[in-house]
Enzyme design. Structure first.
Site, mmCIF file in Angstrom:
data_model
loop_
_atom_site.group_PDB
_atom_site.id
_atom_site.type_symbol
_atom_site.label_atom_id
_atom_site.label_comp_id
_atom_site.label_asym_id
_atom_site.label_seq_id
_atom_site.Cartn_x
_atom_site.Cartn_y
_atom_site.Cartn_z
ATOM 1 N N SER A 83 -14.636 -14.474 -12.044
ATOM 2 C CA SER A 83 -15.590 -13.419 -12.345
ATOM 3 C C SER A 83 -14.971 -12.088 -11.887
ATOM 4 O O SER A 83 -13.782 -12.052 -11.535
ATOM 5 C CB SER A 83 -16.875 -13.732 -11.579
ATOM 6 O OG SER A 83 -17.849 -12.781 -11.879
ATOM 7 N N LEU A 84 -15.760 -11.028 -11.850
ATOM 8 C CA LEU A 84 -15.267 -9.738 -11.351
ATOM 9 C C LEU A 84 -16.241 -9.219 -10.303
ATOM 10 O O LEU A 84 -17.456 -9.406 -10.444
ATOM 11 C CB LEU A 84 -15.200 -8.720 -12.496
ATOM 12 C CG LEU A 84 -14.108 -8.894 -13.547
ATOM 13 C CD1 LEU A 84 -14.377 -7.991 -14.743
ATOM 14 C CD2 LEU A 84 -12.729 -8.563 -12.957
ATOM 15 N N GLU A 113 -10.573 -0.329 -18.758
ATOM 16 C CA GLU A 113 -10.896 -0.958 -20.053
ATOM 17 C C GLU A 113 -12.404 -1.068 -20.209
ATOM 18 O O GLU A 113 -13.123 -1.128 -19.209
ATOM 19 C CB GLU A 113 -10.332 -2.397 -20.094
ATOM 20 C CG GLU A 113 -8.845 -2.468 -19.984
ATOM 21 C CD GLU A 113 -8.365 -3.895 -19.681
ATOM 22 O OE1 GLU A 113 -9.112 -4.864 -19.908
ATOM 23 O OE2 GLU A 113 -7.243 -4.013 -19.202
ATOM 24 N N LYS A 115 -15.810 -2.990 -20.705
ATOM 25 C CA LYS A 115 -16.249 -4.346 -20.373
ATOM 26 C C LYS A 115 -17.083 -4.842 -21.561
ATOM 27 O O LYS A 115 -18.246 -4.463 -21.725
ATOM 28 C CB LYS A 115 -17.069 -4.351 -19.075
ATOM 29 C CG LYS A 115 -17.399 -5.743 -18.610
ATOM 30 C CD LYS A 115 -17.960 -5.719 -17.202
ATOM 31 C CE LYS A 115 -18.213 -7.123 -16.696
ATOM 32 N NZ LYS A 115 -19.166 -7.885 -17.507
ATOM 33 N N LYS A 310 -20.765 -1.527 -13.477
ATOM 34 C CA LYS A 310 -21.856 -1.946 -14.366
ATOM 35 C C LYS A 310 -22.719 -0.742 -14.719
ATOM 36 O O LYS A 310 -23.192 -0.035 -13.815
ATOM 37 C CB LYS A 310 -22.736 -2.983 -13.664
ATOM 38 C CG LYS A 310 -22.073 -4.344 -13.488
ATOM 39 C CD LYS A 310 -22.010 -5.096 -14.814
ATOM 40 C CE LYS A 310 -21.540 -6.497 -14.669
ATOM 41 N NZ LYS A 310 -22.543 -7.478 -14.402
#
Ligand code: NAD
Length: 327
Positions: A83-84, A113, A115, A310
């Site tokens: 995961s990140l 980049e 997501k 996010k």
């Protein structure tokens, strides 16, 4: 919070997050927005930071992804699909940058980049031929979805050179295809998908590849899992190689020499996001040098050399921008 209430809250959060994980990863039908899931996960991380004895091996904070469906053959990933770590604001990004610079003790270049909001897949090539494709599953074992992946036209079945490697990417459904699919489903009185991410995940895990073939899926690839022996020294070089071999990489990627430049790029994308023809749920920041990546290593769940910023829920972003514009 005392130990007793922390234990009770941790139990409640385990139950909620396990239910949401099941709905999202198995049923492809989430009942809460991602921002709510992320908020509860952050709360659990905080409880476990204050009471480390509550960080059990089966805690949702320690697990990657979903459940593997029995209907598919299983594939054990040679390199785990992790995961990140998450960042929700500028401070989190600056903290990440500080940790990276402290660990490597020198200047760092970042590749930034988009997501892509889809489903992570692994594509294995032998002597230039596509031989197997799998879902991330629980990170260690995934589902064999080779036949479905062969229906995604942007996945090359034969490379330009006879390379043997494992490529990682995100399968997604473009917004237009998603709208069309839901229109058709409504006409047939079938339940519509909640969003393009769930539609993509539901389509690529169909037992009949003919269904996947009709769903107009696409892919952006974003890494090579096993770079040993290729002579490649930077993540950005790996992306260039993938492009030369015929893969579709995301054109919006950029390279920056400071976290402040990264933050400006992210701010620009808050507005640009809705104009893209596919959904994104954040921005991924990766250390470019593979030698520095090696020095940073991994936690049990994610690499220390990357982080995912996010986005806030889209309605919140719009409101924030409106307020800014009207001041
Ligand atoms: P993650 O989505 O935060 O990040 C890891 C994933 O990002 C990778 O596996 C890969 O698939 C993807 N990715 C996209 N573009 C990438 C790029 N350019 N480079 C590298 N990776 C890229 O973590 P996760 O573990 O996959 O999922 C957790 C997330 O899923 C949560 O944060 C939440 O948003 C969502 N979720 C929602 C619910 C719900 O009920 N709404 C439930 C479970 C999970």
């Amino acid at each position: 919070m005392d130990k007793q209430s922390a234990t009770k809250r941790a139990e409640e959060l385990h139950a909620l997050l396990n239910t949401y994980n099941y709905e999202y990863h198995v049923l492809d039908k989430p009942s809460v927005p991602d921002t709510e899931y992320d908020r509860l996960m952050q709360e659990l991380i905080l409880v476990e930071t204050n009471f480390p004895e509550l960080k059990t091996a089966d805690s949702p904070t320690q697990r990657v992804g979903g459940v593997i469906l029995d209907a598919f053959n299983k594939v054990v990933h040679k390199t785990p699909m992790l995961s990140l770590g998450n960042a929700f604001n500028e401070q989190d990004l600056r903290d990440f940058d500080r940790r990276v610079i402290q660990a490597v003790g020198e200047d760092v270049q970042y590749v930034v980049e988009l997501k892509i909001d889809g489903l992570a897949v692994s594509l294995r090539y032998e002597n230039g031929l596509f031989v197997q494709g799998a879902t991330r599953g629980d990170g260690t074992t995934g589902e064999d979805i080779t036949e479905n992946l062969k229906t995604v036209r942007s996945i090359p079945l034969r490379l330009k050179n006879e390379l043997s490697f494992e490529v990682r990417g995100e399968v997604f459904m473009p917004k237009k295809s998603f709208e069309k699919l839901n229109e058709q489903r409504e006409k047939l009185e079938e339940e519509p998908f909640a969003n393009p991410r769930n539609a993509a995940a539901g389509s690529i895990r169909q037992l009949d590849p003919k269904i996947a073939a009709k769903r107009n899926l696409d892919i952006f690839v974003y890494s090579i899992a096993d770079l040993g022996g290729t002579g490649i020294e930077r993540h950005s070089e790996a992306l260039d190689l993938l492009e030369k071999e015929g893969f579709k990489t995301n054109p919006e990627r950029r390279k920056f020499a400071s976290i402040e430049e990264v933050i400006s790029f992210i701010e620009g994308f808050l507005e640009k996001r809705s104009k893209l023809s596919y959904d994104i749920d954040g921005i991924v920041i990766k250390v470019d040098s593979l030698a520095q990546q090696d020095e940073l290593g991994f936690t049990a769940k994610s690499p220390r050399w990357a982080i995912a910023y996010k986005f806030p829920a889209e309605e919140v972003t719009t409101k924030l921008l409106n307020i800014e514009l009207s001041v």
